[in-house]
Design a protein around this motif. Sequence first.
Motif, PDB file in Angstrom:
ATOM      1  N   THR A  14       0.963  -0.986   0.232  1.00  0.00           N
ATOM      2  CA  THR A  14       0.108  -0.148  -0.355  1.00  0.00           C
ATOM      3  C   THR A  14       0.388   1.337  -0.069  1.00  0.00           C
ATOM      4  O   THR A  14       0.642   2.201  -0.208  1.00  0.00           O
ATOM      5  CB  THR A  14      -1.003  -0.102   1.147  1.00  0.00           C
ATOM      6  N   PHE A  83      -1.198   1.600   8.055  1.00  0.00           N
ATOM      7  CA  PHE A  83      -2.358   0.485   7.024  1.00  0.00           C
ATOM      8  C   PHE A  83      -3.253   2.514   6.672  1.00  0.00           C
ATOM      9  O   PHE A  83      -3.581   2.259   6.026  1.00  0.00           O
ATOM     10  CB  PHE A  83      -2.667  -0.460   6.981  1.00  0.00           C
ATOM     11  N   VAL A  87      -3.929   4.962   3.585  1.00  0.00           N
ATOM     12  CA  VAL A  87      -5.758   4.703   3.241  1.00  0.00           C
ATOM     13  C   VAL A  87      -5.982   6.376   3.161  1.00  0.00           C
ATOM     14  O   VAL A  87      -6.440   6.689   1.836  1.00  0.00           O
ATOM     15  CB  VAL A  87      -5.973   4.210   3.838  1.00  0.00           C
ATOM     16  N   THR A 339      -9.781  -2.420   3.358  1.00  0.00           N
ATOM     17  CA  THR A 339      -8.666  -2.991   2.095  1.00  0.00           C
ATOM     18  C   THR A 339      -9.932  -3.317   0.492  1.00  0.00           C
ATOM     19  O   THR A 339      -9.274  -2.347  -0.820  1.00  0.00           O
ATOM     20  CB  THR A 339      -8.553  -3.905   1.901  1.00  0.00           C
ATOM     21  N   LEU A 342     -11.092   0.994  -0.093  1.00  0.00           N
ATOM     22  CA  LEU A 342      -9.943   1.677  -0.710  1.00  0.00           C
ATOM     23  C   LEU A 342      -9.589   1.405  -1.924  1.00  0.00           C
ATOM     24  O   LEU A 342      -9.556   1.966  -2.645  1.00  0.00           O
ATOM     25  CB  LEU A 342      -8.290   1.486   0.148  1.00  0.00           C
TER      26      LEU A 342
END
Length: 429
Positions: A14, A83, A87, A339, A342
């Motif tokens: 990511t 994480f 995002v 996830t 995103l």
Amino acid sequence: MEHITLLLGIVIITALVFDFTNGFHDTANAMATTISTGALKPKTAVAMSAVLNLVGAFMSVEVAKTISKGLVNEDGIQPEVIFAALVGAILWNLVTWLVGLPSSSSHALMGGLIGAAVASAGIGAVNGSVVVTKVLIPAIAAPLVAGIAAYLAAKVTYKMGAKVGDKTSAKGYRAGQIASAGLVSLAHGTNDAQKTMGIITLALIAGGAIAPDSNPPVWVIVSAGVAIAMGTYLGGWRIIRTMGKGLTDLQPQQGFAAQTSAASVILASSTLGFSLSTTHSCSGAVMGAGLGRKGGVVRWSTATRMFVAWGLTLPAAALVSAGAELVMRTGDIGIAAVTVFLVGSCLAIWLISRRQVVDHSNVNDVEPVDAHEPGVVTTAIAAVTVPPTVAAAGTTVAAAGTTAAVTDDALKATIPAATTTPAAPAAAV
């Protein structure tokens, strides 16, 4: 290579996706003016910028240290926090790219990191003094310093070239502009690629893969440099259009002045370890150079939208990242949900962008700024000026096809006579 868990691998991937978006989001910083003035063809410009971004990634790690060691406290920071930060940063980059606004990828990343850290460990997880001295103050100072420098540089270039023909002067400055664009690309790789290095290093420390206070491993430096170079080659054509033609209409002399000034500011900040926004520096330089030419103007409506985006970057990314962090507290289901959100959001933004495609073939298809367009002050004065028909003295009055200049003395002499002398009585029949 260090021991990488599944979650840590997702975070690293990511982060590299963010680095990729950073590349195409910020291509305009180096190449917008070069493309708009015709110094280089669009595809050639982005290819050159991509190579130099890759080279710049290997020149320093000072900014990476600011991200990984200074902005937030490493203690208590988990990979989930990193994480969540990514995002918010990625989504802000894509939204501003969609509307063609040159906002700061750096501030999106730092805003996301701050929001996720606060949601996870409280306000104490953020080093406020570092945020102020190495993020907020440079964010305000960079566009001002770069703008003033570009304004003065543009004035000097026009003065020096006053005795040289326009064609000869433009040709020389186009060559200089290519060199200065390369310098900006190098500076961008030196500054922005390091931010992803810093965020990956922080994730590795949080996941226990490397020791605290470690510098970025070599594989992190290489992967971050390659990711930002690939994104740069893709070309953020929407933002290139705004920077090259939307803010002002630049001539080669102004393009050279803007890029040289911006590169100087960015390289100085990288040396000092300031996590500077290259977007702020380059945008300020473009506006300063636009005003440095006699008759040059800036589209303040576009600039205002850009300033608003700058102000929203930190809080918007922080809010999205804080929300993502709260969702991921539910465990694996929360991580999976974030996830999917995103990926779905990225796909939706891309599909919307296909409705009106901007690429290398139409990036310069924008109406140029009118060199004779009145500025803000001129417009304001015109708005409060007394209309000619009611002016008291020295006003031109049209009557029965004859124009006469009416002075104060004439008014004093004629107005009383016309208003106070009674009309003669009608003769008796």
